[in-house]
Design a protein around this motif. Structure first.
Motif, PDB file in Angstrom:
ATOM      1  N   SER A  90       0.827  -1.211   0.000  1.00 45.19           N
ATOM      2  CA  SER A  90       0.000   0.000   0.000  1.00 45.19           C
ATOM      3  C   SER A  90       0.857   1.255   0.000  1.00 45.19           C
ATOM      4  O   SER A  90       0.507   2.256  -0.653  1.00 45.19           O
ATOM      5  CB  SER A  90      -0.947   0.001   1.196  1.00 45.19           C
ATOM      6  OG  SER A  90      -0.231   0.067   2.413  1.00 45.19           O
ATOM      7  N   LYS A  91       2.000   1.220   0.687  1.00 49.24           N
ATOM      8  CA  LYS A  91       2.861   2.398   0.768  1.00 49.24           C
ATOM      9  C   LYS A  91       3.846   2.475  -0.393  1.00 49.24           C
ATOM     10  O   LYS A  91       4.027   3.542  -0.993  1.00 49.24           O
ATOM     11  CB  LYS A  91       3.603   2.406   2.098  1.00 49.24           C
ATOM     12  CG  LYS A  91       2.677   2.649   3.282  1.00 49.24           C
ATOM     13  CD  LYS A  91       3.393   2.524   4.613  1.00 49.24           C
ATOM     14  CE  LYS A  91       2.439   2.797   5.772  1.00 49.24           C
ATOM     15  NZ  LYS A  91       3.071   2.555   7.088  1.00 49.24           N
ATOM     16  N   ALA A  92       4.469   1.364  -0.732  1.00 47.89           N
ATOM     17  CA  ALA A  92       5.482   1.387  -1.794  1.00 47.89           C
ATOM     18  C   ALA A  92       4.873   1.679  -3.157  1.00 47.89           C
ATOM     19  O   ALA A  92       5.534   2.265  -4.026  1.00 47.89           O
ATOM     20  CB  ALA A  92       6.229   0.053  -1.827  1.00 47.89           C
ATOM     21  N   TYR A  93       3.605   1.297  -3.358  1.00 49.33           N
ATOM     22  CA  TYR A  93       2.964   1.478  -4.663  1.00 49.33           C
ATOM     23  C   TYR A  93       1.810   2.483  -4.598  1.00 49.33           C
ATOM     24  O   TYR A  93       1.008   2.554  -5.519  1.00 49.33           O
ATOM     25  CB  TYR A  93       2.484   0.126  -5.193  1.00 49.33           C
ATOM     26  CG  TYR A  93       3.647  -0.751  -5.605  1.00 49.33           C
ATOM     27  CD1 TYR A  93       4.120  -0.751  -6.907  1.00 49.33           C
ATOM     28  CD2 TYR A  93       4.313  -1.537  -4.656  1.00 49.33           C
ATOM     29  CE1 TYR A  93       5.211  -1.525  -7.281  1.00 49.33           C
ATOM     30  CE2 TYR A  93       5.408  -2.313  -5.021  1.00 49.33           C
ATOM     31  CZ  TYR A  93       5.854  -2.299  -6.329  1.00 49.33           C
ATOM     32  OH  TYR A  93       6.929  -3.067  -6.692  1.00 49.33           O
ATOM     33  N   ASN A  94       1.774   3.275  -3.511  1.00 51.30           N
ATOM     34  CA  ASN A  94       0.782   4.349  -3.354  1.00 51.30           C
ATOM     35  C   ASN A  94      -0.632   3.835  -3.589  1.00 51.30           C
ATOM     36  O   ASN A  94      -1.394   4.370  -4.401  1.00 51.30           O
ATOM     37  CB  ASN A  94       1.091   5.511  -4.319  1.00 51.30           C
ATOM     38  CG  ASN A  94       0.274   6.757  -3.988  1.00 51.30           C
ATOM     39  OD1 ASN A  94      -0.109   6.974  -2.840  1.00 51.30           O
ATOM     40  ND2 ASN A  94       0.002   7.576  -4.993  1.00 51.30           N
ATOM     41  N   LYS A  95      -0.967   2.784  -2.853  1.00 51.95           N
ATOM     42  CA  LYS A  95      -2.307   2.199  -2.928  1.00 51.95           C
ATOM     43  C   LYS A  95      -2.952   2.264  -1.548  1.00 51.95           C
ATOM     44  O   LYS A  95      -3.116   1.258  -0.859  1.00 51.95           O
ATOM     45  CB  LYS A  95      -2.235   0.740  -3.420  1.00 51.95           C
ATOM     46  CG  LYS A  95      -1.577   0.563  -4.784  1.00 51.95           C
ATOM     47  CD  LYS A  95      -2.383   1.235  -5.887  1.00 51.95           C
ATOM     48  CE  LYS A  95      -1.703   1.061  -7.239  1.00 51.95           C
ATOM     49  NZ  LYS A  95      -2.433   1.783  -8.302  1.00 51.95           N
TER      50      LYS A  95
ATOM     51  N   TRP B 215       6.369  -9.867  -2.558  1.00 49.85           N
ATOM     52  CA  TRP B 215       6.901 -10.376  -1.294  1.00 49.85           C
ATOM     53  C   TRP B 215       8.416 -10.496  -1.347  1.00 49.85           C
ATOM     54  O   TRP B 215       9.115 -10.130  -0.407  1.00 49.85           O
ATOM     55  CB  TRP B 215       6.277 -11.717  -0.969  1.00 49.85           C
ATOM     56  CG  TRP B 215       6.914 -12.394   0.231  1.00 49.85           C
ATOM     57  CD1 TRP B 215       7.909 -13.327   0.232  1.00 49.85           C
ATOM     58  CD2 TRP B 215       6.589 -12.159   1.616  1.00 49.85           C
ATOM     59  NE1 TRP B 215       8.233 -13.683   1.512  1.00 49.85           N
ATOM     60  CE2 TRP B 215       7.432 -12.985   2.376  1.00 49.85           C
ATOM     61  CE3 TRP B 215       5.668 -11.335   2.256  1.00 49.85           C
ATOM     62  CZ2 TRP B 215       7.386 -13.013   3.765  1.00 49.85           C
ATOM     63  CZ3 TRP B 215       5.618 -11.356   3.647  1.00 49.85           C
ATOM     64  CH2 TRP B 215       6.465 -12.179   4.379  1.00 49.85           C
ATOM     65  N   ASN B 216       8.924 -10.988  -2.444  1.00 47.52           N
ATOM     66  CA  ASN B 216      10.368 -11.197  -2.570  1.00 47.52           C
ATOM     67  C   ASN B 216      11.138  -9.883  -2.510  1.00 47.52           C
ATOM     68  O   ASN B 216      12.271  -9.836  -2.022  1.00 47.52           O
ATOM     69  CB  ASN B 216      10.683 -11.933  -3.868  1.00 47.52           C
ATOM     70  CG  ASN B 216      10.206 -13.368  -3.859  1.00 47.52           C
ATOM     71  OD1 ASN B 216       9.940 -13.948  -2.790  1.00 47.52           O
ATOM     72  ND2 ASN B 216      10.066 -13.967  -5.026  1.00 47.52           N
ATOM     73  N   GLU B 217      10.549  -8.808  -3.049  1.00 47.18           N
ATOM     74  CA  GLU B 217      11.235  -7.517  -3.050  1.00 47.18           C
ATOM     75  C   GLU B 217      11.053  -6.756  -1.733  1.00 47.18           C
ATOM     76  O   GLU B 217      11.792  -5.804  -1.460  1.00 47.18           O
ATOM     77  CB  GLU B 217      10.751  -6.642  -4.209  1.00 47.18           C
ATOM     78  CG  GLU B 217       9.373  -6.032  -3.983  1.00 47.18           C
ATOM     79  CD  GLU B 217       8.916  -5.116  -5.109  1.00 47.18           C
ATOM     80  OE1 GLU B 217       9.360  -5.323  -6.249  1.00 47.18           O
ATOM     81  OE2 GLU B 217       8.095  -4.213  -4.833  1.00 47.18           O
ATOM     82  N   MET B 218      10.078  -7.146  -0.924  1.00 45.55           N
ATOM     83  CA  MET B 218       9.798  -6.434   0.314  1.00 45.55           C
ATOM     84  C   MET B 218      10.952  -6.580   1.291  1.00 45.55           C
ATOM     85  O   MET B 218      11.432  -7.686   1.539  1.00 45.55           O
ATOM     86  CB  MET B 218       8.514  -7.000   0.942  1.00 45.55           C
ATOM     87  CG  MET B 218       8.056  -6.297   2.201  1.00 45.55           C
ATOM     88  SD  MET B 218       6.629  -7.131   2.986  1.00 45.55           S
ATOM     89  CE  MET B 218       7.472  -8.461   3.876  1.00 45.55           C
ATOM     90  N   PRO B 219      11.436  -5.483   1.863  1.00 44.08           N
ATOM     91  CA  PRO B 219      12.494  -5.599   2.888  1.00 44.08           C
ATOM     92  C   PRO B 219      12.009  -6.449   4.053  1.00 44.08           C
ATOM     93  O   PRO B 219      10.918  -6.263   4.551  1.00 44.08           O
ATOM     94  CB  PRO B 219      12.721  -4.139   3.320  1.00 44.08           C
ATOM     95  CG  PRO B 219      12.231  -3.317   2.175  1.00 44.08           C
ATOM     96  CD  PRO B 219      11.066  -4.081   1.589  1.00 44.08           C
ATOM     97  N   LYS B 220      12.835  -7.372   4.469  1.00 43.69           N
ATOM     98  CA  LYS B 220      12.461  -8.279   5.559  1.00 43.69           C
ATOM     99  C   LYS B 220      13.146  -7.855   6.859  1.00 43.69           C
ATOM    100  O   LYS B 220      14.207  -7.274   6.853  1.00 43.69           O
ATOM    101  CB  LYS B 220      12.843  -9.718   5.221  1.00 43.69           C
ATOM    102  CG  LYS B 220      12.331 -10.220   3.870  1.00 43.69           C
ATOM    103  CD  LYS B 220      10.816 -10.274   3.831  1.00 43.69           C
ATOM    104  CE  LYS B 220      10.323 -11.088   2.627  1.00 43.69           C
ATOM    105  NZ  LYS B 220      10.671 -10.473   1.319  1.00 43.69           N
TER     106      LYS B 220
END
Length: 373
Positions: free
Chosen positions: A334-339, A368-373
């Motif tokens: 929602s935040k990374a893609y302005n949704k 999911w794979n690109e999301m910082p963990k």
């Protein structure tokens, strides 16, 4: 945690009463909801959230779904009886009507020539206490007007239990659809009377926050349940609480673990998590428990108590692991893609993995794979 609807309760959502239809006898009325007044202006709101809106008065205008806005003229539609049980839905002051593209099954506003793909027949259903309508395309009665996952109007195979195909028709000038307000919450702490004062205090906090839950998930297009119960359950020992539907009366109940409560009196968040299960529709999450639990944790950890949504999930977790993993995933996308309306969009029965591609251009696994963990 939420339990699934019982089979008996699920039947209620799929029961439908035909009100007006060419194939079923025109002009018959249901006690649940009257037919529209021909030629009057209506706001048409989706039970999956938002209201039907035209982009412009030009021929070929897009028809989309946007957040309910009582002051927006673009969310007004003139609903007219065209005879033989069929209705047109027109942009006020024009001859442009909601028109099904027979090839693409999309819906736009095109010059009305009386074609069957520009007409609809209405079916009143039990959803929303009998207020909901399916709008069947006269050119193919198996297809109904629907809110697409991308918020464009379309037609889809008719499903009376699908909030994305269920619409309120509110006469212009009527009040905004109810947004839930503070609910009435009954308490049963007879099995743990010493915890009664604690539960009374939590009841006020949950009731105060409930309208925010409704706004985050439903956007005011339909009312969250205005009544539920919270019950101390001595049989519950393995998790803090769960939400279920009482099969006898259809009322939602939050069952609370007495032992957990005694050891965690500073935790109101777990009750807010359960209040999310009360507020949202159950049907979108059938077979996708992880999504319902993720949304409930997202409301709790990223909205009610922001900053507490630490990554409390293991290295083998995935976007569909539920709870905090899915909550973190929803917040990231929602935040990374302005949704900002992502949680609201996910609260529909037409959920599919394609929603992530439609909104971001990437699959859920890629995100999911690109999301910082």
């Amino acid at each position: 945690m939420i339990t699934r609807r019982t089979a008996a309760a699920a039947v209620v959502l799929s029961t439908a009463t035909v009100v007006s239809g060419m194939a079923f006898g025109a002009g018959t009325a249901s006690a649940a909801e009257s037919l529209p007044s021909s030629g009057a202006d209506y706001r048409i709101s989706s039970y999956a959230g938002g209201a039907l809106q035209w982009d412009s008065r030009n021929n070929g205008s897009n028809v989309v779904v946007r957040d309910w806005n009582e002051s927006s003229a673009q969310q007004l539609w003139t609903v007219r009886d065209e005879g033989n049980g069929s209705w047109s839905v027109k942009v006020p002051g024009t001859n442009n009507a909601a028109d099904r593209d027979r090839g693409k099954n999309t819906v736009g506003a095109w010059n009305y020539v009386g074609a069957d793909n520009q007409k609809w027949w209405l079916e009143n259903t039990s959803m929303g206490n009998g207020r909901a309508w399916l709008l069947h395309s006269v050119s193919d009665s198996n297809l109904c007007l629907a809110r697409g996952a991308d918020l464009n109007a379309k037609v889809a195979a008719c499903n009376a239990g699908d909030p994305a195909q269920s619409w309120n028709l509110d006469r212009n000038g009527a009040t905004t659809p109810p947004t839930s307000g503070r609910p009435t919450i009954d308490l049963d702490y007879s099995q743990a009377p010493d915890l009664g004062p604690w539960l009374e205090q939590q009841k006020k906090t949950v009731a105060d926050y409930y309208p925010t839950i409704s706004n985050l998930i439903t956007k005011g297009a339909f009312a969250a349940p205005g009544y539920f119960k919270i019950i101390f359950d001595p049989k519950l020992t393995d998790y803090p609480a769960f939400t279920t539907v009482n099969p006898g009366n259809g009322i939602k109940e939050v069952h609370v673990n007495i032992g957990y409560t005694r050891g965690n009196k500073g935790d109101t968040g777990f009750l807010v998590h359960e209040a999310v299960h009360v507020a949202v529709w159950d049907s979108p999450f059938s077979g996708k428990w992880w999504l319902g639990e993720g949304l409930a944790d997202w409301v709790r950890d990223y909205n009610f108590q922001p900053g507490t949504g630490a990554q409390h999930f293991g290295p083998d977790s995935n976007y569909d692991s539920g709870y905090q993993a899915t909550a973190r995933f929803i917040d990231y996308v929602s935040k990374a893609y302005n949704k900002p309306d992502l949680a609201h969009l996910l609260n529909t029965t037409n959920y599919s993995e394609q929603i992530w591609v439609q909104l971001t251009g990437k699959s859920a696994q890629q995100l999911w794979n690109e999301m910082p963990k």
